[in-house]
Design a protein around this motif. Sequence first.
Motif, PDB file in Angstrom:
ATOM      1  N   VAL A 101      13.241  -4.170   0.949  1.00 44.01           N
ATOM      2  CA  VAL A 101      12.425  -3.896  -0.243  1.00 44.01           C
ATOM      3  C   VAL A 101      13.020  -2.677  -0.951  1.00 44.01           C
ATOM      4  O   VAL A 101      13.411  -1.707  -0.301  1.00 44.01           O
ATOM      5  N   GLU A 102      13.073  -2.767  -2.284  1.00 45.76           N
ATOM      6  CA  GLU A 102      13.576  -1.634  -3.076  1.00 45.76           C
ATOM      7  C   GLU A 102      12.376  -0.857  -3.636  1.00 45.76           C
ATOM      8  O   GLU A 102      11.442  -1.474  -4.174  1.00 45.76           O
ATOM      9  N   ARG A 103      12.414   0.458  -3.473  1.00 46.10           N
ATOM     10  CA  ARG A 103      11.321   1.306  -3.985  1.00 46.10           C
ATOM     11  C   ARG A 103      11.899   2.634  -4.478  1.00 46.10           C
ATOM     12  O   ARG A 103      13.030   2.988  -4.104  1.00 46.10           O
ATOM     13  N   PRO A 104      11.105   3.420  -5.234  1.00 46.77           N
ATOM     14  CA  PRO A 104      11.538   4.785  -5.544  1.00 46.77           C
ATOM     15  C   PRO A 104      11.757   5.576  -4.249  1.00 46.77           C
ATOM     16  O   PRO A 104      11.005   5.403  -3.283  1.00 46.77           O
ATOM     17  N   LEU A 147       9.115  -9.132  -3.156  1.00 46.53           N
ATOM     18  CA  LEU A 147      10.267 -10.031  -3.054  1.00 46.53           C
ATOM     19  C   LEU A 147      10.203 -11.111  -4.132  1.00 46.53           C
ATOM     20  O   LEU A 147       9.156 -11.313  -4.758  1.00 46.53           O
ATOM     21  N   SER A 148      11.314 -11.838  -4.293  1.00 42.78           N
ATOM     22  CA  SER A 148      11.308 -12.964  -5.232  1.00 42.78           C
ATOM     23  C   SER A 148      10.367 -14.035  -4.673  1.00 42.78           C
ATOM     24  O   SER A 148      10.147 -14.098  -3.448  1.00 42.78           O
ATOM     25  N   LEU A 150      10.829 -17.086  -4.085  1.00 49.87           N
ATOM     26  CA  LEU A 150      11.510 -17.927  -3.089  1.00 49.87           C
ATOM     27  C   LEU A 150      11.565 -17.221  -1.725  1.00 49.87           C
ATOM     28  O   LEU A 150      11.211 -17.801  -0.694  1.00 49.87           O
ATOM     29  N   LYS A 151      11.999 -15.946  -1.749  1.00 51.70           N
ATOM     30  CA  LYS A 151      12.089 -15.181  -0.485  1.00 51.70           C
ATOM     31  C   LYS A 151      10.704 -15.036   0.145  1.00 51.70           C
ATOM     32  O   LYS A 151      10.542 -15.131   1.357  1.00 51.70           O
ATOM     33  N   ARG A 152       9.702 -14.768  -0.697  1.00 48.98           N
ATOM     34  CA  ARG A 152       8.340 -14.569  -0.188  1.00 48.98           C
ATOM     35  C   ARG A 152       7.824 -15.847   0.485  1.00 48.98           C
ATOM     36  O   ARG A 152       7.304 -15.813   1.598  1.00 48.98           O
ATOM     37  N   THR A 153       8.027 -16.976  -0.186  1.00 48.47           N
ATOM     38  CA  THR A 153       7.554 -18.254   0.363  1.00 48.47           C
ATOM     39  C   THR A 153       8.224 -18.530   1.710  1.00 48.47           C
ATOM     40  O   THR A 153       7.565 -18.925   2.670  1.00 48.47           O
ATOM     41  N   ARG A 154       9.538 -18.305   1.775  1.00 48.61           N
ATOM     42  CA  ARG A 154      10.282 -18.554   3.024  1.00 48.61           C
ATOM     43  C   ARG A 154       9.764 -17.686   4.160  1.00 48.61           C
ATOM     44  O   ARG A 154       9.570 -18.140   5.283  1.00 48.61           O
ATOM     45  N   LEU A 155       9.558 -16.404   3.835  1.00 46.39           N
ATOM     46  CA  LEU A 155       9.121 -15.453   4.855  1.00 46.39           C
ATOM     47  C   LEU A 155       7.704 -15.762   5.349  1.00 46.39           C
ATOM     48  O   LEU A 155       7.421 -15.683   6.553  1.00 46.39           O
ATOM     49  N   LEU A 156       6.822 -16.130   4.418  1.00 46.86           N
ATOM     50  CA  LEU A 156       5.433 -16.425   4.810  1.00 46.86           C
ATOM     51  C   LEU A 156       5.365 -17.722   5.610  1.00 46.86           C
ATOM     52  O   LEU A 156       4.542 -17.863   6.521  1.00 46.86           O
ATOM     53  N   HIS A 157       6.261 -18.640   5.298  1.00 50.40           N
ATOM     54  CA  HIS A 157       6.355 -19.890   6.066  1.00 50.40           C
ATOM     55  C   HIS A 157       6.779 -19.567   7.509  1.00 50.40           C
ATOM     56  O   HIS A 157       6.198 -20.055   8.476  1.00 50.40           O
ATOM     57  N   LYS A 158       7.792 -18.672   7.603  1.00 50.70           N
ATOM     58  CA  LYS A 158       8.265 -18.247   8.930  1.00 50.70           C
ATOM     59  C   LYS A 158       7.131 -17.560   9.708  1.00 50.70           C
ATOM     60  O   LYS A 158       6.930 -17.809  10.895  1.00 50.70           O
ATOM     61  N   PHE A 159       6.395 -16.707   9.005  1.00 48.62           N
ATOM     62  CA  PHE A 159       5.284 -15.992   9.647  1.00 48.62           C
ATOM     63  C   PHE A 159       4.249 -16.975  10.200  1.00 48.62           C
ATOM     64  O   PHE A 159       3.805 -16.853  11.348  1.00 48.62           O
ATOM     65  N   LYS A 160       3.880 -17.977   9.355  1.00 49.28           N
ATOM     66  CA  LYS A 160       2.855 -18.942   9.782  1.00 49.28           C
ATOM     67  C   LYS A 160       3.340 -19.740  10.988  1.00 49.28           C
ATOM     68  O   LYS A 160       2.581 -20.018  11.915  1.00 49.28           O
ATOM     69  N   LYS A 161       4.653 -20.076  10.995  1.00 49.90           N
ATOM     70  CA  LYS A 161       5.234 -20.824  12.104  1.00 49.90           C
ATOM     71  C   LYS A 161       5.170 -19.981  13.393  1.00 49.90           C
ATOM     72  O   LYS A 161       4.763 -20.471  14.441  1.00 49.90           O
TER      73      LYS A 161
END
Length: 169
Positions: A101-104, A147-148, A150-161
């Motif tokens: 994640v990019e932040r100040p 996140l974008s 696409l990245k968010r959807t992929r990561l949340l899918h992984k989390f649910k799995k």
Amino acid sequence: MQKLDLVLFPNQGLREVCATVTEMTDELDRLIDDMFYTMYDAPGIGLAAPQIAVQQRVIVVDVSEGKNQPLALINPEIVRSAGQITWEEGCLSLPDIYAKVERPSEIIVRGMNRDGKKVEMEANDLLAICIQHEIDHLNGRLFVDHLSPLKRTRLLHKFKKLQAEKTGS
Ligand code: K1U
Ligand code: ZN
């Protein structure tokens, strides 16, 4: 002191804007002790009240190696930010998933300490990242929201799995 249960995604409480604390009470002081205990036990470097099902603007943080620099902030607000840093973040409400994640990289944060005194401090690098991550929680925001889609959807899918594997569902 007691270890509190952690609220996990997709609990709706993680999506709510938390209420401003209007008064420092003994109950709030005990809650802060319990939040530190829960954070160190997890282990984590930060914790926000909605992660333990309290919808109030309270965060605790300790990014030190020795776990000896506890910082509790009530009604924290970022008043200035500058720079840029990318860090692989995790979240105690989304265990076992991580993303850059990019932040100040530098912030000035204002709030109240557990003695009820107004404080303003500068934070850099990991401390700045952690404070921003925790303030996001107070506003119903999670690190995956940076996140974008696409990245968010992929990561949340992984989390649910991963969660389904853990619970055998
Ligand atoms: O708020 C939270 O979910 C806690 C989270 C805070 C955080 C981590 C990374 C970047 C920004 C904010 C965690 O503490 S996840 C666990 C973690 O990062 C960690 C645990 C033990 C040692 C070092 C890091
Ligand atoms: Zn988190």
